[in-house]
Enzyme design. Sequence first.
Site, PDB file in Angstrom:
ATOM      1  CG  HIS A  99      -9.862  66.819  52.032  1.00 46.05           C
ATOM      2  ND1 HIS A  99      -9.892  65.890  52.563  1.00 46.05           N
ATOM      3  CD2 HIS A  99      -9.250  67.675  52.011  1.00 46.05           C
ATOM      4  CE1 HIS A  99      -8.406  66.462  53.813  1.00 46.05           C
ATOM      5  NE2 HIS A  99      -8.422  67.577  53.128  1.00 46.05           N
ATOM      6  CD  GLU A 197      -3.797  73.125  42.341  1.00 46.33           C
ATOM      7  OE1 GLU A 197      -2.633  72.765  42.728  1.00 46.33           O
ATOM      8  OE2 GLU A 197      -4.797  71.930  43.293  1.00 46.33           O
ATOM      9  CB  SER A 216      -9.554  71.863  52.190  1.00 44.88           C
ATOM     10  OG  SER A 216      -8.009  72.656  52.592  1.00 44.88           O
TER      11      SER A 216
END
Length: 276
Positions: A99, A197, A216
């Site tokens: 990632h 987020e 991703s």
Amino acid sequence: MSTHEATSIDDPATSPFEFAQAAAAVIAEKTGVERHDIALTLGSGWGQTADLLGETIATIPADEVPGFAKSDIPGHSGTLRSIRLANGKHALVIAARTHYYEGKGVRRVVHSVRTAAAAGASVMILTNGAGGVRPEWGPGTPVLISDHINLTADSPLEGATFIDLTDLYSARLRELALTVRELDEGVYVQFRGPHYETPAEVKMARTIGGDIVGMSTALEAIAAREAGMEVLGMSLITNPAAGVSPNPLSHTEVLEAGKAAEADLAELLSQIVVKL
């Protein structure tokens, strides 16, 4: 793996494509399969798919292949698996995603995709677990990715490399997927992570056209296009995104939603692969 193998992919003087060729050669040697026709990166919730695709020829610990490392992220097995499909083609199943938020550099993030292309794959299937921006998408909903917005402020392309991304997520492959099951489509927004987020960021993503938020896929898809592969992207909605969900977000919730949906997703994706 030697120190040279572990570090050479990060050397700007080293071609990442030559390194991918070296990794593909190791995969061919360890699997006895000269060419893999299809590659799949299995994200959270998609892991059981490999069991339904066909006959497993070989399973390789990721850290035995140059440029790969065993994943420390829960829900990722850290292996590369070669599978013979019923039609005689071979699939390379990647359960060793790097990632962006791991801080290892973009070359390592997209190394699996470039290795898949070097191994012969012409189709790249990228899957993930992600947050849903649309309130009607509950946990366990599979969604086709129709496009993406890359908010990492980064790119896997190096130098003056200009790649058209107009039709990055193949309309042909999405139409094929829709013959298996009726699915919604949406625009995937890749954030840098690893934090989730904020509600304001999710609102921004919705305002600029996003339907799915995650950490991703977008950078990998760009690299797949650069390598000339046809891309199919699919997200499992593991949770409503921040501000959409009334509850705090957690990785445990993501894993639980993925586990609950895994059998259904495996059946769905394996049926899609059969049609390729």
